[in-house]
Design a protein around this motif. Structure first.
Motif, short mmCIF file in Angstrom:
data_model
loop_
_atom_site.label_atom_id
_atom_site.label_comp_id
_atom_site.label_asym_id
_atom_site.label_seq_id
_atom_site.Cartn_x
_atom_site.Cartn_y
_atom_site.Cartn_z
N LEU A 151 0.82 -1.22 0.00
CA LEU A 151 0.00 0.00 0.00
C LEU A 151 0.85 1.26 0.00
N LEU A 152 2.01 1.20 0.60
CA LEU A 152 2.85 2.39 0.72
C LEU A 152 3.83 2.54 -0.44
N THR A 153 4.07 1.48 -1.21
CA THR A 153 5.08 1.55 -2.28
C THR A 153 4.51 1.28 -3.66
N ASN A 154 3.50 0.44 -3.75
CA ASN A 154 2.95 0.05 -5.05
C ASN A 154 1.71 0.88 -5.36
N ASP A 155 1.81 1.78 -6.35
CA ASP A 155 0.67 2.64 -6.69
C ASP A 155 -0.48 1.85 -7.29
N GLN A 156 -0.19 0.87 -8.14
CA GLN A 156 -1.26 0.11 -8.77
C GLN A 156 -2.04 -0.71 -7.75
N TYR A 157 -1.34 -1.29 -6.80
CA TYR A 157 -2.03 -2.04 -5.75
C TYR A 157 -2.91 -1.10 -4.92
N LEU A 158 -2.42 0.11 -4.65
CA LEU A 158 -3.21 1.10 -3.91
C LEU A 158 -4.46 1.47 -4.68
N LYS A 159 -4.34 1.61 -6.02
CA LYS A 159 -5.50 1.97 -6.83
C LYS A 159 -6.55 0.86 -6.79
N ASP A 160 -6.12 -0.38 -6.83
CA ASP A 160 -7.07 -1.49 -6.75
C ASP A 160 -7.79 -1.50 -5.41
N VAL A 161 -7.05 -1.23 -4.34
CA VAL A 161 -7.68 -1.18 -3.01
C VAL A 161 -8.66 -0.02 -2.92
N VAL A 162 -8.29 1.13 -3.50
CA VAL A 162 -9.17 2.30 -3.46
C VAL A 162 -10.47 2.02 -4.21
N GLN A 163 -10.37 1.30 -5.31
CA GLN A 163 -11.59 0.93 -6.04
C GLN A 163 -12.52 0.07 -5.18
N LYS A 164 -11.94 -0.87 -4.45
CA LYS A 164 -12.76 -1.69 -3.56
C LYS A 164 -13.36 -0.86 -2.43
N LEU A 165 -12.59 0.08 -1.92
CA LEU A 165 -13.10 0.94 -0.84
C LEU A 165 -14.23 1.83 -1.33
N LEU A 166 -14.12 2.35 -2.54
CA LEU A 166 -15.19 3.16 -3.10
C LEU A 166 -16.45 2.33 -3.32
N THR A 167 -16.27 1.09 -3.75
CA THR A 167 -17.43 0.20 -3.90
C THR A 167 -18.10 -0.07 -2.56
N GLY A 168 -17.27 -0.30 -1.53
CA GLY A 168 -17.83 -0.51 -0.19
C GLY A 168 -18.53 0.72 0.34
N LEU A 169 -18.00 1.90 0.04
CA LEU A 169 -18.64 3.14 0.47
C LEU A 169 -19.98 3.33 -0.23
N HIS A 170 -20.05 2.97 -1.50
CA HIS A 170 -21.31 3.07 -2.23
C HIS A 170 -22.36 2.10 -1.66
N ILE A 171 -21.94 0.87 -1.36
CA ILE A 171 -22.87 -0.10 -0.77
C ILE A 171 -23.31 0.36 0.62
N TYR A 172 -22.41 0.97 1.35
CA TYR A 172 -22.74 1.50 2.69
C TYR A 172 -23.86 2.52 2.61
N HIS A 173 -23.78 3.46 1.66
CA HIS A 173 -24.83 4.47 1.52
C HIS A 173 -26.13 3.86 1.00
#
Length: 724
Positions: free
Chosen positions: A392-414
């Motif tokens: 998460l701290l060094t790999n930008d692509q891995y961070l982007k994949d995680v952010v996409q999952k977090l945004l999906t979870g935030l959408h489901i939360y709302h």
């Protein structure tokens, strides 16, 4: 003319521009002085799109709320001057024809919203009924002559001449404009000429029905926007004059009332009010209007932008304790949107889920570093194992994949949050004393700020629900099922709706009677301690028997309905604990939630005295001039004159000697100009410094810091105490 002021002044009040000035925000506003990047343009376009969508939604909502009252008002105006042939000879109809049709439109105390309502009403009248519509305001009509001038100028579209006007005024008017006298007779002549001209241009219409003849003679609608602001004498005289021409002019009056319909009878005596045929129209209350706006703008997944609990509380507090204006509430909401996109660089992800996922892949390395600095992301990284932390701290692509999952979870939360919130409001809004609030906005703020199930109000609400009758509970379950059906169905909500339908089906079945054995066993259990009371016993045995009776009373077996009711409440409680978590518990919530309540309060709920004292005591705060920097309590000789005079007046008592004040001012200013105050001539003080001093003192008086006093002629009284 004599004046009590320290000095005479001239104040200019600029008239309102006929054309509204439109200010446009560009992408340069978001870059904070740096070069405009592609992300800035994307962030600005996202802001513009959201703002436009919210504006269209509020306008559509406003039209829908006003549709019912506007339809009734249009029907009243249409039939006000209708002349059915069967009633022409009717005595009661002839008496009504002598009265002026008047619509009393009660709009409420939310005066800032009235302008938008009257504008919509005027446009609707001009489009569907009559082109002759006039809107009047009390501040522009202080005399009957001004009222007539406004009416004639709006209707006739020409310069209105008055016999009392000077010849110079006549010459200032263009000769191409037709001048008429300011009277109702002129209006009557113009109206007859206009209607005859339109009739002569279409001779085939003469043989049509009377309803079409009414269209050829459209009514003249005069709207008094703020009835309480008009002088009663002016209003009375205008009504009396208009009543004499009601047979010649189809006049219709519309009174905009902010307080109560009784205002009409307070302002008009019976001799005048009897000339009006009044019909009352009541608009929707501002609190109900606000509740609808909150449901459409806030409690929805249509707009990704959200407000934190403190920000929403600031907007609602301003609404409840200041103006009751829904329009100002929407403006505050739009300001929050602007502040969020301005202060949060990652707000470009505050869009629909599909767009956000696509934009995440186009983020640069600097954007990824900004994501890693988000507080909720930092907490998320700390909770992971060592290998994932490194990625998460060094790999930008891995961070982007995680952010996409977090945004999906935030959408489901709302998506799950708002239907469950509405279901909880359905259960608690009908309880006595409303422990969790009567309006859904109160419940929403509580759920945003804390875990609602940990509050005392939540416990008391469920205690009351535990005593609810069968019919009431079935009605609440049916409403919750309808709420879940109207929402976007997720897997979890579908299962929840099916579970509630099962509970509702069980309630609809007849109650099963307990078996005879259970009843006999219960009766035996109840009577056994009582039989022991008949025997002789000591104090210890008596206490033991009473405790057994109390325990048996507590352990009373529940009926099938009570057991089922308990199951329903346990299921609802579990649902709330699962889905109504505060937004702070969701990772990456900062991208859609605006939480700067202090910034919003500073913009909307300003403190003018604090700002004035800050500007006068520390001019560097606003002017940002390095020369004006000074230590606390000192008087800078390079400061503006009003700042020097203000700081000098802080050193005085209740009464200030003007001469001593002037000498102190001259001493400070002369030090700035590198002059010796002892060598200054009286002529210089009188001509230069005296004028500057008087101007500064006059400005202080205008701001309310001092006032003249009759105790001493060469003194002024101080009105404030202490500095900033």
């Amino acid at each position: 003319m004599a004046t009590s002021s320290v000095s005479k002044g001239c104040f200019v009040f600029k008239p309102k521009d006929s054309k509204k000035r439109k200010t446009s925000v560009t992408a340069d506003f978001f870059n904070k002085g740096k070069a405009v990047s592609e992300n800035d343009r994307l962030r600005f376009s996202t802001y513009e799109s959201l703002r436009q969508q919210m504006k269209e939604e509020t306008e559509k909502l406003q039209d829908n709320l006003n549709a019912k009252i506007f339809d009734s008002l249009l029907a009243f105006i249409k039939k006000s001057h209708a002349q059915p042939h069967s009633k022409v000879n009717d005595w009661s109809y002839q008496m009504r024809c002598r009265e002026i049709p008047t619509a009393a439109l009660v709009l409420g105390v939310n005066v800032p919203d009235h302008e938008m309502t009257f504008q919509s009403l005027t446009d609707l009248l001009k489009q569907s009924l009559t082109p002759h519509v006039v809107c009047l305001q009390g501040k522009e009509c202080t005399t009957v002559k001004q009222v007539l001038q406004k009416v004639l100028m709006h209707l006739m579209g020409s310069s209105v001449n008055d016999e009392e006007e000077d010849e110079d005024v006549h010459h200032s008017v263009d000769f191409s404009q037709r001048k008429v006298h300011c009277s109702m007779a002129s209006l009557s002549g113009w109206y007859n000429a206009t209607t005859q001209k339109s009739t002569s241009n279409s001779p085939t219409r003469k043989r049509k029905s009377s309803s079409l003849g009414q269209e050829q003679s459209p009514p003249i609608v005069i709207i008094f926007k703020d009835l309480e602001s008009f002088l009663p004498k002016v209003l009375q005289d205008f009504i009396i004059i208009s009543s004499n021409y009601i047979q010649q002019l189809p006049l219709v009056l519309v009174f905009g009332i902010a307080t109560s319909p009784i205002t009409i009878h307070r302002m008009l005596p019976h001799t005048v009010s009897s000339l009006l045929c009044i019909e009352l129209f009541q608009s929707l209350s501002c609190t109900d209007h606000l509740a609808t706006v909150i449901v459409k703008l806030v409690l929805t997944t249509k707009f990704p932008f959200k407000l934190s609990g403190k920000v929403l509380q600031v907007l609602i507090s301003i609404f409840l304790y200041h103006d009751f204006s829904v329009r100002n509430f929407v403006k505050g909401f739009q300001l929050s949107l602007l502040e969020h996109f301005y202060s949060q660089p990652l707000s470009l992800l505050c869009c629909t889920l599909d767009e956000a996922k696509a934009r995440v892949q186009n983020l640069t390395h600097d954007d990824c570093e900004l994501i890693r600095q988000v507080p909720s992301i930092m907490g998320y990284v700390e909770d992971q194992d060592f290998e994932k932390q490194v990625k998460l701290l060094t790999n930008d692509q891995y961070l982007k994949d995680v952010v996409q999952k977090l945004l999906t979870g935030l959408h489901i939360y709302h998506t799950n949050y708002f239907p469950v919130l509405k279901c909880l409001h359905v259960f608690t809004s009908s309880l006595p004393k409303y422990p969790l609030g009567k309006q859904i906005r109160e419940l929403y703020i509580t759920c945003l700020e804390k875990n609602v199930w940990e509050t005392e109000e939540y416990s008391s609400a469920f205690q009351l629900l535990g005593m609810m009758a069968k019919d009431e509970l079935m009605c609440l379950l049916q409403k919750c099922i309808e709420v879940l059906k109207s929402s976007k169905q997720q897997r979890a909500l579908t299962d929840t709706m099916q579970k509630l339908e099962e509970f509702l089906t069980k309630f609809q079945q007849p109650d099963n009677i307990a078996s005879v054995e259970e009843v006999e066993e219960d009766e035996e259990h109840k009577t056994s301690p009582r039989k022991s009371l008949r025997k002789k016993t000591d104090l210890y045995q008596l206490q033991k028997t009473l405790m057994e009776m109390k325990k048996s009373k507590r352990s009373k077996k529940l009926s099938r309905f009570e057991v089922l009711r308990m199951e329903v409440l346990e299921f609802v409680d579990q649902l709330i604990r699962q889905y109504l978590l505060p937004p702070e518990t969701q990772t990456f919530h900062e991208v859609v939630y605006f939480s700067a309540a202090s910034t919003l309060r500073r913009h909307l709920n300003a403190a003018p005295r604090t700002a004035l004292q800050t500007a006068l005591s520390n001019p560097y705060y606003y002017l940002q001039n390095e020369v004006l920097k000074s230590e606390g309590g000192t008087i800078t000789n390079t400061a503006p004159d009003i700042c020097i005079v203000y700081k000098l007046h802080l050193e005085c008592g209740r009464l200030i000697n003007l001469y001593d004040w002037l000498q102190a001012f001259a001493t400070v200013v002369s030090a700035a100009e590198e002059k010796d105050p002892d060598k200054m001539s009286n002529e210089q003080v009188d001509e230069v410094l005296h004028a500057r001093f008087i101007r500064a003192v006059s400005e202080l008086e205008f701001l309310g810091f001092i006032k003249p006093t009759k105790q001493k002629t060469d003194h002024v009284a101080r009105l404030t105490w202490g500095g900033f």
